[in-house]
Design an enzyme around this catalytic site. Structure first.
Site, mmCIF file in Angstrom:
data_model
loop_
_atom_site.group_PDB
_atom_site.id
_atom_site.type_symbol
_atom_site.label_atom_id
_atom_site.label_comp_id
_atom_site.label_asym_id
_atom_site.label_seq_id
_atom_site.Cartn_x
_atom_site.Cartn_y
_atom_site.Cartn_z
ATOM 1 N N GLY A 1 -7.503 -10.144 12.539
ATOM 2 C CA GLY A 1 -8.900 -10.154 12.104
ATOM 3 C C GLY A 1 -8.939 -9.981 10.599
ATOM 4 O O GLY A 1 -7.945 -9.589 9.982
ATOM 5 N N ILE B 1 -9.766 -8.701 6.721
ATOM 6 C CA ILE B 1 -9.621 -7.397 6.065
ATOM 7 C C ILE B 1 -10.849 -6.563 6.459
ATOM 8 O O ILE B 1 -11.973 -7.059 6.433
ATOM 9 C CB ILE B 1 -9.590 -7.564 4.519
ATOM 10 C CG1 ILE B 1 -8.471 -8.507 4.083
ATOM 11 C CG2 ILE B 1 -9.447 -6.208 3.835
ATOM 12 C CD1 ILE B 1 -8.520 -8.878 2.589
ATOM 13 N N GLY C 1 -11.275 -3.642 11.425
ATOM 14 C CA GLY C 1 -11.084 -2.499 12.327
ATOM 15 C C GLY C 1 -9.790 -2.565 13.133
ATOM 16 O O GLY C 1 -9.700 -1.980 14.212
ATOM 17 N N THR D 1 -8.362 0.930 13.676
ATOM 18 C CA THR D 1 -9.187 1.680 14.640
ATOM 19 C C THR D 1 -8.903 1.188 16.058
ATOM 20 O O THR D 1 -8.823 1.977 17.005
ATOM 21 C CB THR D 1 -10.690 1.487 14.319
ATOM 22 O OG1 THR D 1 -10.868 1.636 12.924
ATOM 23 C CG2 THR D 1 -11.555 2.481 15.053
ATOM 24 N N GLU E 1 0.128 -1.570 10.686
ATOM 25 C CA GLU E 1 0.580 -2.419 9.575
ATOM 26 C C GLU E 1 1.188 -1.563 8.453
ATOM 27 O O GLU E 1 0.656 -0.513 8.122
ATOM 28 C CB GLU E 1 -0.638 -3.159 9.041
ATOM 29 C CG GLU E 1 -0.297 -4.261 8.085
ATOM 30 C CD GLU E 1 -1.579 -4.939 7.642
ATOM 31 O OE1 GLU E 1 -1.547 -6.149 7.448
ATOM 32 O OE2 GLU E 1 -2.598 -4.266 7.488
ATOM 33 N N TYR F 1 -3.175 -7.722 -6.524
ATOM 34 C CA TYR F 1 -4.595 -7.903 -6.818
ATOM 35 C C TYR F 1 -4.880 -7.914 -8.322
ATOM 36 O O TYR F 1 -5.792 -8.572 -8.785
ATOM 37 C CB TYR F 1 -5.437 -6.823 -6.124
ATOM 38 C CG TYR F 1 -5.734 -7.162 -4.668
ATOM 39 C CD1 TYR F 1 -6.302 -8.394 -4.317
ATOM 40 C CD2 TYR F 1 -5.473 -6.256 -3.646
ATOM 41 C CE1 TYR F 1 -6.576 -8.706 -2.988
ATOM 42 C CE2 TYR F 1 -5.748 -6.561 -2.320
ATOM 43 C CZ TYR F 1 -6.304 -7.792 -1.999
ATOM 44 O OH TYR F 1 -6.582 -8.103 -0.686
ATOM 45 N N GLU G 1 -0.172 -4.459 14.605
ATOM 46 C CA GLU G 1 -1.245 -4.825 13.678
ATOM 47 C C GLU G 1 -0.755 -5.982 12.809
ATOM 48 O O GLU G 1 0.227 -5.864 12.096
ATOM 49 C CB GLU G 1 -1.621 -3.618 12.815
ATOM 50 C CG GLU G 1 -2.809 -3.887 11.936
ATOM 51 C CD GLU G 1 -3.319 -2.638 11.222
ATOM 52 O OE1 GLU G 1 -2.798 -1.536 11.494
ATOM 53 O OE2 GLU G 1 -4.220 -2.776 10.386
ATOM 54 N N GLU H 1 -8.481 -2.838 -3.604
ATOM 55 C CA GLU H 1 -9.335 -3.925 -3.091
ATOM 56 C C GLU H 1 -10.695 -4.026 -3.777
ATOM 57 O O GLU H 1 -11.502 -4.879 -3.400
ATOM 58 C CB GLU H 1 -9.539 -3.737 -1.579
ATOM 59 C CG GLU H 1 -8.269 -3.971 -0.773
ATOM 60 C CD GLU H 1 -8.412 -3.539 0.671
ATOM 61 O OE1 GLU H 1 -9.403 -2.862 1.003
ATOM 62 O OE2 GLU H 1 -7.505 -3.856 1.467
HETATM 63 N N1 DCP Z 1 -2.862 -8.593 2.794
HETATM 64 C C1 DCP Z 1 -2.408 -9.715 2.121
HETATM 65 N N2 DCP Z 1 -1.524 -10.553 2.733
HETATM 66 C C2 DCP Z 1 -1.121 -10.328 4.005
HETATM 67 C C3 DCP Z 1 -1.587 -9.219 4.726
HETATM 68 C C4 DCP Z 1 -2.486 -8.364 4.082
HETATM 69 O O1 DCP Z 1 -2.784 -9.936 0.959
HETATM 70 N N3 DCP Z 1 -0.239 -11.179 4.559
HETATM 71 C C5 DCP Z 1 -3.735 -7.630 2.093
HETATM 72 C C6 DCP Z 1 -5.203 -7.741 2.394
HETATM 73 C C7 DCP Z 1 -5.680 -6.309 2.277
HETATM 74 C C8 DCP Z 1 -4.468 -5.464 2.640
HETATM 75 O O2 DCP Z 1 -3.337 -6.320 2.460
HETATM 76 O O3 DCP Z 1 -6.062 -6.024 0.944
HETATM 77 C C9 DCP Z 1 -4.505 -4.952 4.068
HETATM 78 O O4 DCP Z 1 -5.131 -5.969 4.822
HETATM 79 P P1 DCP Z 1 -5.284 -6.020 6.395
HETATM 80 O O5 DCP Z 1 -6.479 -6.832 6.761
HETATM 81 O O6 DCP Z 1 -4.023 -6.515 6.966
HETATM 82 O O7 DCP Z 1 -5.486 -4.487 6.799
HETATM 83 P P2 DCP Z 1 -6.795 -3.583 6.798
HETATM 84 O O8 DCP Z 1 -6.337 -2.205 6.442
HETATM 85 O O9 DCP Z 1 -7.882 -4.192 5.993
HETATM 86 O O10 DCP Z 1 -7.180 -3.660 8.313
HETATM 87 P P3 DCP Z 1 -8.395 -3.009 9.107
HETATM 88 O O11 DCP Z 1 -9.422 -2.541 8.122
HETATM 89 O O12 DCP Z 1 -8.865 -4.141 9.985
HETATM 90 O O13 DCP Z 1 -7.792 -1.888 9.881
#
Ligand code: DCP
Length: 218
Positions: free
Chosen positions: A15, A17, A20, A23, A39, A57, A91, A159
């Site tokens: 899903g 960024i 969830g 979660t 992850e 970033y 994840e 971010e």
């Molecule tokens: N990211 C990236 N390239 C990838 C995987 C992730 O650039 N191949 C980056 C995007 C986000 C950070 O890493 O800035 C973590 O992204 P995820 O969506 O994988 O994890 P989240 O913590 O946002 O997940 P959630 O909020 O759904 O738990």
């Protein structure tokens, strides 16, 4: 373990960024016989003291390649990690790295075509030579403006510069991969959940996936 081939039933949680995923994985901590592989964002934020997520970033053209190379390594390690339980919940995956993030960076030009070609060769090699198994993908489907607000609220420092357009394009790439099935090697059936719901309602939505993940009537 699956007695036929002694490997765990493997579920990939995908899903946008902020959709969830963490979660969702935490919801399954209550069940026995399930290994949760969250992850490795913390590894990406601290490789021998270097914060690769932050570097990526801050200066995408310089660091996107390094970042995605390391993401691929950490994801592959998770795919290959042995588990003692019959179910393994992961994840993200090497597939979203390829179909969503690396593809996005190629389109934006933050990955030079030559850098993209090297990553693409790695993915092809892994796909053909290293078993990366998946039995189910749970897609936490969201609306870009909703996850954008969540990302702002959670305020992960790296971010803060991510614009809504970046989230919208990533959303489209997830939809192309998981809903429109635009890649021949989509590795498993996809279960779609409504992840726009807020925390007070999301548990009910997560429960809809329990029987498929635990593979019993719940
Ligand atoms: N990211 C990236 N390239 C990838 C995987 C992730 O650039 N191949 C980056 C995007 C986000 C950070 O890493 O800035 C973590 O992204 P995820 O969506 O994988 O994890 P989240 O913590 O946002 O997940 P959630 O909020 O759904 O738990």
């Amino acid at each position: 373990m699956d007695s036929a081939n002694s490997r765990p039933f493997t579920v990939l949680v995908e899903g946008n960024i902020g959709s969830g995923k963490t979660t969702f994985l935490e919801h399954f901590r209550q069940f026995e016989d399930i290994t949760l592989l969250t992850e490795p964002v913390e590894e990406w934020r601290n490789l021998k003291g270097w914060n690769l997520l932050d570097l990526m970033y801050r200066d995408p053209s310089k660091w996107a390649m390094t970042f995605q190379a390391y993401v691929s390594l950490t994801m592959l390690e998770m795919h290959r990690r042995p588990t003692r339980t019959p179910v393994k919940l992961m994840e993200r995956s090497i597939f979203s790295a390829k179909y969503c993030f690396v593809e996005q960076m190629k389109r934006l030009g933050t990955l030079h075509p030559a850098q993209f070609a090297v990553l693409d060769e790695w993915f092809t090699f892994i796909n053909t030579e290293i078993p990366v198994e998946a039995d189910l993908i749970v897609y936490l489907k969201t609306t870009p403006s909703i996850v954008y607000d969540r990302i702002k609220k959670r305020a992960r420092s790296e971010e803060q510069c991510v614009p809504l357009t970046y989230i919208e394009e990533l959303h489209k790439l997830h939809e192309d991969w998981l809903i429109n099935r635009s890649h021949a090697d989509c590795p498993a059936p996809v279960l779609v959940l409504d992840a726009d719901l807020d925390l007070s309602q999301i548990t009910e939505e997560y429960k809809k996936s329990e029987h498929q993940i635990l593979r019993k009537a719940v």
